[in-house]
Design a protein around this motif. Structure first.
Motif: not given
Length: 204
Positions: A56-64, A108-119
């Protein structure tokens, strides 16, 4: 030579010819399969790191915004929803559009196991900067395992330069993520001083 011997020799020649044809066909099919596999293989960057922190903490690092500033960049605009902003400001003092990954979006986001983004490519590689690649980050619990998959690459020219750039850069990003949980958030003070000096010396 008797008629029987002649017939036997002719039959053997036919069989040998057929075998040679079959072997050539098999070899050709093998080469076609290998070529198709090579063409179909998608070039990608794959990285992994294990972080000593709850998932959950690592998820917050990528999403805040606060989380991004601990490891990824000195500033960001973050809206963690599908289509929401994932604007990573490597150089907050640069002109709009040149701060880093200025206009990226969560795909896409599937808390707390997957997120994707364009780059996109950095400003130093303008030929492909207007194009987009795609990053998928997956988190697995128990000393959170973070895997990063970056795909969507073109070939040749600055595409190859961009690939090489991010093959190195993602090592730094994931290393900083691990470090931020091991010893505290990344201190951007010196980096920001360099960026401020660069902005001050830029032509007006």
């Amino acid at each position: 030579m008797s008629d029987d011997q002649g017939n036997a020799t002719a039959t053997a020649s036919v069989v040998t010819g057929r075998r040679a044809t079959q072997l050539r066909a098999i070899a050709g099919a093998t080469l076609l399969l290998a070529a198709a596999t090579a063409i179909g293989a998608e070039r990608a960057i794959d990285k992994e790191v294990v972080v000593a922190a709850p998932i959950e903490s690592v998820w917050q690092a990528w999403t805040t915004r606060a989380g991004i500033r601990t490891f990824f960049a000195p500033d960001a605009e973050i809206d963690a929803r599908v289509g929401g902003a994932f604007h990573i400001h490597i150089n907050p003092y640069a002109e709009p559009g040149l701060k880093g990954a200025d206009d990226m979006r969560y795909m896409a986001l599937q808390p707390p196991t997957m997120l994707s983004f364009d780059w996109n490519a950095p400003p130093s590689l303008p030929e492909v900067r207007a194009q987009r690649t795609f990053v998928v980050v997956r988190l697995a619990p128990k000393s959170t395992r973070v895997t990063l998959h970056h795909t969507g690459w073109g070939t040749g020219g600055q595409w190859d330069d961009t690939y090489a750039y991010f093959d190195r850069a993602w090592n730094t990003v994931l290393g900083n993520l691990k470090k931020s949980f091991d010893s505290g958030p990344i201190d951007w003070t010196d980096w920001l001083a360099q960026m401020r000096a660069r902005a001050a010396s830029a032509p007006r």
